[in-house]
Design a protein around this motif. Structure first.
Motif, short mmCIF file in Angstrom:
data_model
loop_
_atom_site.label_atom_id
_atom_site.label_comp_id
_atom_site.label_asym_id
_atom_site.label_seq_id
_atom_site.Cartn_x
_atom_site.Cartn_y
_atom_site.Cartn_z
N ARG A 21 15.31 56.94 -57.93
CA ARG A 21 16.82 57.81 -58.28
C ARG A 21 15.50 59.13 -57.62
N ASP A 22 14.60 59.33 -58.48
CA ASP A 22 13.93 61.17 -58.42
C ASP A 22 13.59 61.32 -57.19
N ARG A 24 14.47 59.87 -53.43
CA ARG A 24 15.16 58.83 -52.63
C ARG A 24 14.92 61.09 -51.59
N HIS A 37 21.11 62.74 -57.49
CA HIS A 37 20.54 61.67 -56.96
C HIS A 37 21.68 61.62 -54.95
N HIS A 39 21.76 59.28 -51.11
CA HIS A 39 22.12 57.97 -50.89
C HIS A 39 22.57 58.86 -49.26
N GLN A 69 27.24 54.99 -59.60
CA GLN A 69 26.39 56.50 -59.89
C GLN A 69 28.28 57.09 -59.58
N PRO A 92 22.50 61.43 -61.79
CA PRO A 92 21.73 60.99 -61.12
C PRO A 92 21.68 59.72 -62.38
#
Length: 141
Positions: A21-22, A24, A37, A39, A69, A92
């Protein structure tokens, strides 16, 4: 409101997803200047207005929905070649859910709130979660 469900390709556990997550956002040069986070997916949801700040993305890991999330917002992104994408900007923290089996699919799908697995409570036993995941994988849950 409508949720999103997405396969977490190449990830074998919730712990592995947490480790990404940190990193991406920086992989895609998508720094939104906050603790989020990100995507990136190909298509912008047509029902984006129903999702932003209200819904969650439910992650399918190894054939089981195991966490979610919260979706903060959806942002359009265009790469240098002119290809358009949708950045899903999420809180996050991962919220573990009751394990729920989900067959493979491509892309992402909408998930109605009534079909979403409930969150695991703070007092739920982690050992029972592991058993539930195994039962789900065997098709018994």
């Amino acid at each position: 409101m409508i949720h999103m469900v997405k396969l977490c390709v190449g990830v074998s556990s919730i712990e592995e997803l947490e480790s990404y997550r940190d990193e991406r956002a920086h992989w895609w040069d998508a720094d939104y200047g906050e603790d989020v986070h990100v995507h990136r997916t190909r298509m912008m949801p047509k029902r984006a207005a129903e999702m932003e700040g209200k819904a969650s993305i439910y992650w399918v890991i190894a054939g089981v929905i195991g966490c979610r999330q919260p979706i903060l917002r959806l942002a359009p992104f265009t790469d240098p070649e002119g290809q358009t994408f949708c950045d899903i900007i999420m809180a996050p923290d991962l919220v573990r859910t009751v394990p729920y089996p989900k067959r493979p699919f491509q892309g992402w799908r909408y998930l109605r709130p009534e079909d979403a697995p409930p969150d695991l409570g703070a007092n739920d036993d982690v050992g029972s979660e592991v058993i539930a995941v195994e039962l789900a994988r065997l098709g018994l849950l």
